[in-house]
Design an enzyme around this catalytic site. Structure first.
Site, mmCIF file in Angstrom:
data_model
loop_
_atom_site.group_PDB
_atom_site.id
_atom_site.type_symbol
_atom_site.label_atom_id
_atom_site.label_comp_id
_atom_site.label_asym_id
_atom_site.label_seq_id
_atom_site.Cartn_x
_atom_site.Cartn_y
_atom_site.Cartn_z
ATOM 1 N N ASP A 360 2.051 41.808 -8.285
ATOM 2 C CA ASP A 360 2.555 43.230 -8.695
ATOM 3 C C ASP A 360 2.892 43.935 -7.611
ATOM 4 O OD1 ASP A 360 -0.119 43.593 -7.658
ATOM 5 O OD2 ASP A 360 -0.260 45.647 -8.429
ATOM 6 N N GLU A 361 4.004 44.776 -7.831
ATOM 7 C CA GLU A 361 4.371 45.970 -6.827
ATOM 8 C C GLU A 361 4.792 45.504 -5.542
ATOM 9 O OE1 GLU A 361 2.171 49.854 -8.599
ATOM 10 O OE2 GLU A 361 1.071 48.379 -7.182
ATOM 11 N N ILE A 362 5.960 44.515 -5.651
ATOM 12 C CA ILE A 362 6.360 44.139 -4.180
ATOM 13 C C ILE A 362 7.184 45.321 -3.451
ATOM 14 C CG2 ILE A 362 8.468 43.009 -3.319
ATOM 15 C CD1 ILE A 362 6.636 40.945 -3.553
#
EC number: 3.2.1.52
Length: 651
Positions: A360-362
C-alpha cells in the site's frame, strides 16, 4: 469439570442504510434470553429449563484434535462460571451437585487440514440430560462449544463489577441472589455455519507496542465471536518489534529491548490462536512504510527518504502520508532479494498458508525526487522534473508507466521467497493504484471507499479486474465501516498542513464507527456509502460481478492512538457487530433491514460476557435501557416494528 478425553423491515436514516433497501418482513424470531451472539443460521428452541453444573460436566470427545477440544471443554466451564455463582456442593461422589444436563458428547467426523480450508459448520442439540455436538472438523466443534457456553445462563447474573469468586458469591448470597445455572428453553436444535470464510481483525502492533498478553486477550475475543483471522500488522515505519535472524540489527528499530516479540512469543501467539481455531496472517509491508528497515545495515541502502526529507524538505509531507517516511527503492535490483530474505524467514515462522506482503501507499514524491530511484528507473534523465514535478507533486505519464513496470519486477521477485503453496495477500493499492499484476488466487484486501472520479469503490474495482480474468479473492476492510480506531481526533501537530493531515483530522473516514454502522454492512450485498459525501446521504450502488470472490472482511484497529490500555474499549463490542454480520449474513433477508432492537439486547448480554472474561468493553447504553424501551418513542420507527415497540428483556 470431568473430561473423558429478526428481524423486521424498517426505515432508518440514510447515513446507515442504503437508499434502495426494500422493506421486508423478517422470518427471524427473538432468541430466548438474548443468549447467542453471533446468531446461528438456523435454530429451534423449546420451553423447558434444565439445570446444569458447568463444573460437573462430563465431556465425551470422539475424533478431532483431542488436545484442542479438551482445552475448549475446560473453557466452557471457566467462561460459564464467570457470569454467575455455582450451586454449593451437597452430594455426589465428588461433592458436586449434578444438574439435569450432565454430559456433552462431541463427535468430529472428518480429518483436520489447513485452517484456511476448515469446515466450521456444526450441529448442537440439547435434551433434558445432555448435549450432543457434531462437526466435520475440530474447528466446527470449537465453534459449537462457544455456542454451548452462551446457552448456559445463570439463575441470577452477577453485576458486572462483582467477580464470581468466593468473596463475590458470598456477597451475592447475602444480597439474596440465587445460585446455579440453567440451559433455558430446551430442547435446542442448532444447525450453524459461517456465511463468510474469512472473518478477521487487523491489529497494528508497530505504532504502539501491544504485549503478548493483550494479543492473547484479543484472540479470546475473536474466539468468543467466532471470528477466525488475526491479521497481524506486526511492523510498520515506526518500529520493527520482532526478532529477525536474517537481520539481527533490526531489533534496534524496536522502541526498546522490552518491546520486542521473540520467536517464542510469535509461536505462543500462533499456538494460542490455533487452539481457538483462529488463523494468524502476518503482514510485513513493503515497499512503502519502510522507515524501520533502515535500522539494519543490510537493508538501509535500499530505503529512501528515511524520516522524510526528500527533495530537501524537512517535513514528512509530501514525502509520505504519515511520519516517519521511508520507501524501498524498487528500481534497485538488490532490493527484492534483500527483503525477500525477510519474507523467507517469516513465512517459515508464521505457519498459515497466507502471507500478507503489504503493497500500500507507494510514496511517489519520495521516488520521483530521489536520484537513487530515478537514475535506475529512468536512465539518462538529467532533469528529474521532466518525470516528476516536485513543486506540484505531480508524476508524469512516463513516471507512472515506469513505476508500474519497475514495481512489477520487484513484486515478482520478492514473491519468489514465499514457499510453494503459500498465498500472497496484498493491499488493494498494488493492483489498483500501481497497476501491478499478481497471480490469480492472490487475496486483495480493499480499504478505500468511494472514488468520486471513477464513481466506484475499491471493492467494485477489484471485481472489475476479476471480470477481465484476474482471479483475485477479496477481503473487505472498507475504511468507512471497518476502521474502528477512529473518532479520537487528530494526533499530528500540523493537522491543517496539506493532505498529509487528512488521515488524522476529523474528516469523513476516521470518524467513530458505531456498532450499528458496522453491523449493517455486508461486503457482498450492501450499497457502499459515498465517502466524499460527508453528511452520509449519498449512496453508491451494490457490488456487481462474481461476488463469490469476496471471501470476507476484516475490521481494522490501527495503532496511532491505540495501545494495550485502550485496545479493548476501541475494539469491543464493535468487532462483535462485524462478527455477526459476517457469520450470520445468510440468516438475514437483507443487511440493510436489520432490527437494532432485536440485536442490541443480545449484544448487551454478549458484552456482559466479555466483561466477565476480563475485557474492558465499551458500554452500549444506560443500564435502565436493558429493561425499558429506549428510543422507539421518538425515533420515527413504525408501529409495526417487530421488536422496536416491545419492552426489552435482559438475560
Amino acid at each position: 469439570m470431568q473430561l473423558s478425553v429478526i428481524l423486521a423491515a424498517t426505515t432508518l436514516v440514510a447515513s446507515v442504510f442504503a437508499a434502495d433497501a426494500a422493506p421486508a418482513v423478517s422470518p427471524l424470531t427473538k432468541v430466548p434470553h438474548n443468549l447467542l451472539w453471533p446468531r446461528p443460521q438456523t435454530w429451534t428452541a423449546g420451553t423447558t429449563d434444565n439445570t446444569i453444573n458447568p463444573q460437573a460436566l462430563v465431556f465425551n470427545i470422539v475424533g478431532g484434535d483431542q488436545a484442542k477440544l479438551t482445552k475448549a471443554a475446560n473453557r466452557v466451564s471457566t467462561n460459564a462460571l464467570a457470569v454467575g455463582c455455582n450451586v454449593l456442593p451437597s452430594y455426589g461422589c465428588s461433592g458436586q451437585v449434578y444438574g439435569d444436563i450432565t454430559t456433552v458428547s462431541v463427535t468430529v467426523s472428518g480429518t483436520d487440514g489447513d485452517l484456511a480450508d476448515a469446515d466450521e459448520s456444526y450441529t448442537l442439540d440439547t435434551t433434558s440430560s445432555g448435549v450432543t455436538i457434531t462437526a466435520v472438523h475440530t474447528v466446527g466443534a470449537l465453534r459449537a462449544l462457544e455456542t454451548l457456553t452462551q446457552l448456559i445462563k445463570p439463575v441470577s447474573k452477577l453485576p458486572d463489577w462483582i467477580a464470581s469468586d468466593a468473596a463475590g458469591c458470598a456477597a451475592a448470597d447475602a444480597a439474596g441472589l440465587a445460585r446455579g445455572f440453567v440451559v433455558p428453553n430446551g430442547p435446542w436444535h442448532i444447525v450453524d455455519k459461517p456465511s463468510y470464510s474469512y472473518r478477521g481483525v487487523s491489529l497494528d502492533t508497530s505504532r504502539n507496542y501491544i504485549p503478548v498478553s493483550a494479543i492473547k486477550r484479543t484472540l479470546d475475543g475473536l474466539a468468543a465471536t467466532k471470528l477466525n483471522v488475526l491479521h497481524w500488522h506486526i511492523v510498520d515505519a515506526t518500529s520493527f518489534p520482532v526478532v529477525s535472524t536474517s537481520y539481527p540489527d533490526l531489533a534496534t528499530a524496536a522502541y526498546d529491548a522490552l518491546s520486542v516479540y521473540s520467536y517464542d512469543d510469535v509461536k505462543a501467539v500462533i499456538a494460542y490462536a490455533a487452539d481457538r481455531g483462529i488463523r494468524v496472517i502476518p503482514e510485513f509491508d513493503t515497499p512503502a512504510h519502510a522507515n524501520a528497515y533502515s535500522f539494519s545495515k543490510g537493508l538501509a541502502p535500499y530505503v529512501l527518504c528515511v524520516n522524510g526529507g526528500a527533495a530537501g524538505t524537512t517535513s514528512f509531507w509530501p514525502t509520505c502520508p504519515e511520519p516517519p517516511c521511508g520507501n524501498v527503492n524498487i528500481a534497485d535490483p538488490g532490493a527484492a532479494p534483500a527483503f525477500g530474505a525477510l519474507v523467507k524467514e517469516y513465512s517459515a515462522l508464521f505457519t498459515d498458508s497466507v502471507f500478507h506482503m503489504g503493497g500500500d501507499e507507494i510514496e511517489r514524491f519520495c521516488l520521483g525526487t530521489s536520484k537513487e530511484y530515478v537514475n535506475l528507473a529512468h536512465p539518462g534523465v538529467t532533469d528529474f522534473n521532466t518525470v516528476f514535478n516536485a513543486s506540484t507533486n505531480t508524476p508524469s505519464a512516463t513516471f507512472e508507466k515506469q513505476l508500474t513496470a519497475t514495481y512489477q519486477v520487484y513484486a515478482d521477485t520478492i514473491r519468489k521467497a514465499l514457499p510453494t503453496g503459500k498465498v500472497a495477500q496484498y493491499w488493494e493499492d498494488i493492483v489498483l493504484s500501481e497497476g501491478v499484476t499478481v497471480p490469480a488466487g492472490s487475496i486483495i484486501q480493499v480499504w478505500n471507499s468511494w472514488d468520486n472520479k471513477a464513481q466506484k469503490n475499491s471493492l467494485q474495482k477489484v471485481l472489475d479486474l476479476n471480470a477481465k480474468g484476474a482471479g483475485y479473492k477479496i477481503v473487505d476492510t472498507n475504511n468507512d465501516y471497518y476502521y474502528l480506531d477512529g473518532g479520537s481526533g487528530a494526533w499530528l501537530t500540523d493537522r491543517g498542513f496539506g493532505p498529509g493531515g487528512d488521515s488524522w483530522k476529523e474528516n469523513y473516514w476516521t470518524k467513530y464507527k458505531t456498532w450499528q454502522r458496522v453491523y449493517t454492512h455486508d461486503p457482498r450485498t450492501s450499497a457502499q456509502e459515498n465517502t466524499t459525501d460527508t453528511d452520509g446521504t449519498g449512496l453508491a450502488g451494490k457490488p456487481k460481478g462474481d461476488l463469490s470472490a469476496i471471501i470476507g472482511a476484516s475490521a481494522a484497529i490501527w495503532g496511532e492512538r491505540i495501545d494495550a490500555n485502550n485496545l479493548d474499549v476501541k475494539l469491543w463490542p464493535r468487532a462483535a457487530a462485524a462478527a455477526e454480520a459476517l457469520w450470520s449474513a445468510d440468516a438475514f433477508p437483507t443487511p440493510d433491514a436489520k432490527d437494532f432492537f432485536e440485536a442490541q439486547p443480545r449484544l448487551q448480554v454478549f458484552r456482559d460476557r466479555l466483561i466477565s472474561r476480563g475485557f474492558n468493553a465499551e458500554a452500549l447504553q444506560p443500564f435502565w435501557c436493558n429493561y425499558n424501551q429506549c428510543g422507539a418513542a421518538f425515533s420515527g420507527y413504525p408501529a409495526g416494528l417487530a421488536f422496536g415497540n416491545q419492552k426489552p428483556t435482559y438475560w
